[in-house]
Scaffold this motif. Sequence first.
Motif, PDB file in Angstrom:
ATOM      1  N   ASN A 139       2.104   1.933  -3.491  1.00 46.42           N
ATOM      2  CA  ASN A 139       1.157   1.911  -4.401  1.00 46.42           C
ATOM      3  C   ASN A 139       0.552   3.609  -4.430  1.00 46.42           C
ATOM      4  O   ASN A 139       0.196   4.097  -5.205  1.00 46.42           O
ATOM      5  CB  ASN A 139      -0.162   1.121  -3.850  1.00 46.42           C
ATOM      6  CG  ASN A 139      -1.099   1.322  -5.145  1.00 46.42           C
ATOM      7  OD1 ASN A 139      -0.947   0.810  -6.532  1.00 46.42           O
ATOM      8  ND2 ASN A 139      -2.385   1.429  -4.842  1.00 46.42           N
ATOM      9  N   GLU A 169     -10.877  -3.548   1.789  1.00 47.54           N
ATOM     10  CA  GLU A 169      -9.649  -2.855   1.800  1.00 47.54           C
ATOM     11  C   GLU A 169      -9.889  -1.888   2.836  1.00 47.54           C
ATOM     12  O   GLU A 169      -8.875  -1.844   3.689  1.00 47.54           O
ATOM     13  CB  GLU A 169      -9.331  -2.087   0.250  1.00 47.54           C
ATOM     14  CG  GLU A 169      -8.156  -1.613   0.399  1.00 47.54           C
ATOM     15  CD  GLU A 169      -7.032  -2.381   0.058  1.00 47.54           C
ATOM     16  OE1 GLU A 169      -5.745  -2.280   0.225  1.00 47.54           O
ATOM     17  OE2 GLU A 169      -7.301  -3.499  -0.187  1.00 47.54           O
ATOM     18  N   ARG A 221       0.780  -1.231   0.094  1.00 45.10           N
ATOM     19  CA  ARG A 221      -0.042   0.026   0.008  1.00 45.10           C
ATOM     20  C   ARG A 221       0.758   1.472  -0.111  1.00 45.10           C
ATOM     21  O   ARG A 221       0.605   2.299  -0.533  1.00 45.10           O
ATOM     22  CB  ARG A 221      -0.852  -0.057   1.162  1.00 45.10           C
ATOM     23  CG  ARG A 221      -2.151  -1.015   1.066  1.00 45.10           C
ATOM     24  CD  ARG A 221      -2.905  -1.171   2.390  1.00 45.10           C
ATOM     25  NE  ARG A 221      -4.130  -1.997   2.381  1.00 45.10           N
ATOM     26  CZ  ARG A 221      -4.593  -2.560   3.120  1.00 45.10           C
ATOM     27  NH1 ARG A 221      -4.050  -2.721   4.407  1.00 45.10           N
ATOM     28  NH2 ARG A 221      -5.531  -3.368   3.060  1.00 45.10           N
ATOM     29  N   MET A 275      -7.591  -1.675   6.095  1.00 45.26           N
ATOM     30  CA  MET A 275      -6.739  -0.585   6.635  1.00 45.26           C
ATOM     31  C   MET A 275      -6.810  -0.121   8.000  1.00 45.26           C
ATOM     32  O   MET A 275      -6.037   0.443   8.743  1.00 45.26           O
ATOM     33  CB  MET A 275      -6.856   0.715   5.645  1.00 45.26           C
ATOM     34  CG  MET A 275      -6.323   0.461   4.227  1.00 45.26           C
ATOM     35  SD  MET A 275      -6.706   1.528   3.011  1.00 45.26           S
ATOM     36  CE  MET A 275      -5.574   2.775   3.771  1.00 45.26           C
TER      37      MET A 275
END
Length: 698
Positions: A321, A507, A318, A511
């Motif tokens: 990304n 997601e 992440r 998170m």
Amino acid sequence: MSKSETIKVAFRLRPLNSTEKQAGHKVCCVAHEDEGVIEMQYGDSCKQFTFDAVFNESSSQRRIYDVCAAPVVQSVLEGFNGTVFAYGQTGAGKTHTMEGSIIPNTFEHIFDHIALNSANDRYLVHASYFEIYNEEIRDLLAAKAQQNSLELRESADAGVYVQGLTSTLVKSVSEIDNVLQRGKKNRSVGSTLMNSQSSRSHSIFSIVVECCTTDENNNEHIHVGKLNLVDLAGSERQSKTGATGERLKEATKINLSLSALGNVISALVDGKAHHIPYRDSKLTRILQDSLGGNTKTVMLANAGPADCNNDESLSTLRYANRAKNIKNRPVINEDPKDALLRGYQEEIARLKERLARMSSPEAEQRSTDVANSAAEVSLPKIKEEPSNRHDERASLQKKLEEEQNARMETERERRELQQHLVEMEAKLIVGGEIASNATKQEAALRKANQELIAKRESELLLTRRMNEQEEEKLGLEERYRDVSEEIAVKTQKLKKVWAKYQQAKSEIKDMEQEALREQTEMLDTIRELNKQLKLKEFVISSFIPPRYALLYDDVDQGGRAVWDEARETWTLPALNTRRGNRLRERQASDGIGRRPETEFSREMKIVDSNPRWRSEDIVDLDLVMPVRKSPAARDDPNTIDAIAAILAMSMDDEIEELPLNEIRENRQKKYLKAGSSSKQKQRRRKDKAKSRPTTASL
């Protein structure tokens, strides 16, 4: 205006290590190199992340360099600034990637380029190496005794730079590799449960390449490129690394700086942020131009494929990304004012001009004529002079010797200038002159291979984009034969959208759980640091008198501590150790006894277990005096009872030590209290006193 471009992000998966294989862990991450996709099995869901390039455990070090770093290094040789940095959790293979792939191949690339370039080009290459350890900048090329904390400075021309950093001129691959090996010996490393050779600092190896080219009109142009090769320390979790003491302090600083780096990336990607927190750490200040500035940047993320590192690997994916969306505006550094090469060339031109003046035929003829004329005038005079005029003859002889010495001094100065000129020219590298023909052929082969790989990567990238565009085009141009077919196709699209929606919800949930885990880890770290803080406060309260401990508070609160804005630390003025503030020498008659102390101190040593009363002061402070009681305190019934009890105890021989809390406010003290038998003895003494005959009765 310069064109903006996003930073390139690559991802590398290392193979399972021996510990993970013995423990029976499975592979949860897979790299699809042709598609540029990392696929991860996280629980029941499968997550996919797309990057500019991905590498699996079988990828060679050379290929990783050719794909990721070679374009950046080539841009640096053309005058751009470049940065390559490795990111990932501890033990993910960052140092292995940087020192095994990126750094050594960069050295070859730079000097291959110089060897294959024109002989009219002049180069100057210098390198520096430093680390950020516990938020302190250390010069790794300086001697151990000189490795003090360096300061960051900022200027309009140079940007953010490290003041006082050692810079070494290099002329070959072997010389710059020696600089790297010398700095590695001074780098901070340590052992944890996850990595026996864990980097405990962020290291930055900087290479500056200055080039002077000549155009068709014989005009010289200088361009300067700076390359930063950054090996970041790995993010750590105390529960896995088992860090304690100094290792825990290092891990805390590492995680704080990486967290600041993540905040900078998030602010740059957000687009709505009015402030980018570059000043939150020294790492982000140094990388300020690399993130959102005028630098070509490549981020090489590293992770382990084992399922035991699922959380850390997902966090790294992440992180990388998000970084894909950062935009930089790289520009060529043409004719900079602070170019070192310009100063060298000006010095060489000045030396050549001085040598030309000293070696000109007119200057030589003039010095020869002066010497000959002086000899012609002096020799006849010496011969014609009578023998009794020795003084005049000696002065003429002395004049001849001085002229001869002047000529020798001029010749010596000319030789020194020539030697200095040779040394200055030796520092510059001439294009095409530093390699043999065989070496040039090898360099040309490596360059051709890099160009071929770059073409393949660009073709793969174009193929991916074309496939995406074709899918979008087909979706827009779809035609249906009847309503049922249209319903079926749109139902399928709706299912895909619904699946993406569910994936987005998952997601978000992941998170949130990750943020909760990080919060728990931070709270555990805070608890551990609080333990250490309390220990230090206990030591201070035990060995430093309170009124002197106050001196270490802020100046605004009456102390001596001053906040240094440049260093971002608290500083204390040096202790005054002049006469009057040092320990007095013991008297010869004192032997090994204690230094003078008050009666109050001796009493407190008996009744108080605080080590302060049982050891001597480090510096010669004033004697500790008892605390004066106010009239109201003296008239307090509790105080009167305590004094009466002490007076009663002084008349008794048998006593025992019992803890009481009434003697002093808010402090636990011990004092002597008479036992139960003492009260009976007191009554007997009073009865005897009453029965004893008085003077009046006698």
